[in-house]
Design an enzyme around this catalytic site. Structure first.
Site, mmCIF file in Angstrom:
data_model
loop_
_atom_site.group_PDB
_atom_site.id
_atom_site.type_symbol
_atom_site.label_atom_id
_atom_site.label_comp_id
_atom_site.label_asym_id
_atom_site.label_seq_id
_atom_site.Cartn_x
_atom_site.Cartn_y
_atom_site.Cartn_z
ATOM 1 C CG ASP A 137 -1.050 -7.985 6.116
ATOM 2 O OD1 ASP A 137 -1.502 -8.051 7.282
ATOM 3 O OD2 ASP A 137 -1.201 -8.896 5.281
ATOM 4 C CD GLU A 139 -5.678 -12.084 7.318
ATOM 5 O OE1 GLU A 139 -6.565 -12.952 7.361
ATOM 6 O OE2 GLU A 139 -5.638 -11.197 6.423
#
Length: 467
Positions: free
Chosen positions: A88, A152
């Site tokens: 991400d 994250e």
């Protein structure tokens, strides 16, 4: 023993590795609305799918943990080493000039694109390290597992899910920072400060103000809407504000009101001194303008006194501190909203090992209350520390020194990686010391030779820890 073969392997696979990183960069994997089978949105799920497809094409087994995380196993032996990386990314942001955020572009030995350095490039480098170990035929006795997450940047709910199912490996590295070894990740003190008031219509006044897009990103833009002062009048204050803060102001009239745009430079919240905070710059600008005296304007000025522009050490709040082990506290004001009924501001503090509720939270909250504002009173989250003299850390430093030719050392950072919550986890790579990858900023890039060097080092680490 394998250094010559490893270097030759990555020389031969350089273009293939860059192709796979570029494929992942093209996926705009910012967190989105949850959908069935997509807990963090459509595009983080697509990034996991693409990485899983790459790993399967290499012949690896891939395990899907409820569309939050995928795990790639090198072999069927007991796990010895986990490598944690994420697919991400933070929002694209503004100011890109070399290329568009999700259009990978190579220039002057650098691969540009959102995620090139944080963390898609290092993730693919680690995947190729697994592949290199296997294709070079290195005999192992333990397993190395690459764990790829998708949340994250927004709280790591993906890894919380994964570790609710799987135990920690005896050793863990996260290539989500820089070399040599980051064995200390600072703690966190993240809190909202608020104020509320009855609406006051006396002119001139501030109708609204806001800035910030992510809690862990120093904002590069902010905006206010003003009533009762012309663009010409406000512009008289703009140059002095720019001289004080370095923030650039654009002022225009719109439907009887005046709009002020503040433009600074974003940065990761762990290194706020590398940016120029548009929110604190806007607050500084507005606080010095003779608006009508009101509770709301006094609250805005109080916020400016609590956290003046450029004060990213917490000096005015009375919480500046440091220790020899982990360095100093940093703090940034990253989210801000001011409306007719109240304001709220989110502070992101990165705290040294010595920080506690008593010497940080309580002092900060007392200062907030003295200024007439209200703190949320969140607790200090302690720092993460893996002792530097363990065989695990010494092995990492030896591999780094062997391939880089540079002296290895342990570092402390303000950023947090997946390793933060793990007993024997450290951040390790993938950037070399001194490289500014513009992480979370415009024109993020990874140095291609550093990605390849990281892949070589990861390969040797797997061999040394698992054979």
């Amino acid at each position: 023993m394998y250094q010559k073969q490893i270097k030759e392997y990555f020389r031969l696979h350089r273009e293939e590795l860059l192709r796979d990183i570029s494929e992942l960069i093209r996926i705009p994997s910012e967190k989105g609305e949850p959908k069935p089978g997509m807990p963090f949105g459509e595009f983080p799920a697509k990034a996991l799918d693409a990485a899983g497809k790459m790993a399967k094409a290499m012949g690896f087994s891939v395990h899907d943990y409820d569309r939050c995380v995928i795990a790639v196993d090198l072999n069927d032996y007991p796990r010895q080493l986990d490598i944690l990386a994420h697919l991400d990314v933070v929002p694209a942001g503004n100011g890109w000039s070399v290329t568009q955020p999700f259009e990978p572009f190579v220039k002057d030995g650098k691969l540009y694109g959102r995620g090139a350095a944080d963390d898609k490039g290092p993730a693919v480098a680690a995947l190729y390290a697994l592949r290199a170990v296997r294709e070079l035929g290195v005999p192992l006795k333990k397993n190395a597992r690459l764990v790829l997450g998708s949340d994250e940047e927004c709280g790591s709910a993906d890894m919380k899910h994964y570790y609710a199912i799987e135990p920690e490996a005896p050793m863990t590295i996260s290539p989500d920072a820089e070399f040599p070894v980051i064995n200390i990740e600072k703690g966190r003190y993240s809190t909202w400060v608020r104020a509320s008031w009855n609406q006051d219509a006396a002119l001139p006044r501030i109708l609204s103000a806001r800035g910030g897009v992510k809690s862990n990103v120093v904002p590069d833009t902010a905006e206010a809407v003003v009533e009762g002062l012309s663009a010409e009048k406000l512009s008289e204050y703009a140059q002095a504000a720019t001289d004080r803060t370095g923030i650039r102001f654009l002022i225009r009239e719109d439907d009887g009101r005046t709009v002020v745009e503040a433009h600074g430079d974003c940065a990761h919240a762990s290194t706020p001194g590398e940016g120029n905070n548009a929110v604190t710059g806007l607050i500084d600008f507005l606080s010095r303008i003779p608006f009508a005296d009101s509770e709301c304007f006094r609250s805005l000025r109080a916020l400016g006194m609590l956290f003046p522009h450029g004060d990213w050490k917490g000096t005015a709040a009375g919480v500046e501190m440091k220790d020899d082990l982990s360095g100093g506290l940093t703090m940034s004001l990253n989210l801000f909203e001011y409306e007719e009924g109240g304001l709220k501001a989110f502070f992101d503090g990165r705290t040294p090992v010595s920080a506690t509720n008593e010497n940080l939270r309580d002092v900060f909250c007392a200062r907030v209350r003295v200024l007439g504002l209200t703190p949320d009173g969140a607790d200090v989250s302690p720092a993460h520390h893996v002792p530097k003299n363990t065989p695990f850390v010494r092995t990492l430093l030896n591999c780094y020194e062997q391939y880089s030719g540079k002296k290895g050392a342990c570092l402390a950072i303000g950023g947090g990686t997946y390793a933060h919550r793990l007993k024997n986890g450290v951040a390790f790579g993938c950037a070399m010391p001194g490289t500014d990858n513009r992480v979370h900023g415009a024109d993020e890039y990874a140095v291609i030779d550093e990605l390849l060097l990281g892949a070589e080092i990861f390969t040797q680490v797997i061999i040394d820890l698992c054979s």
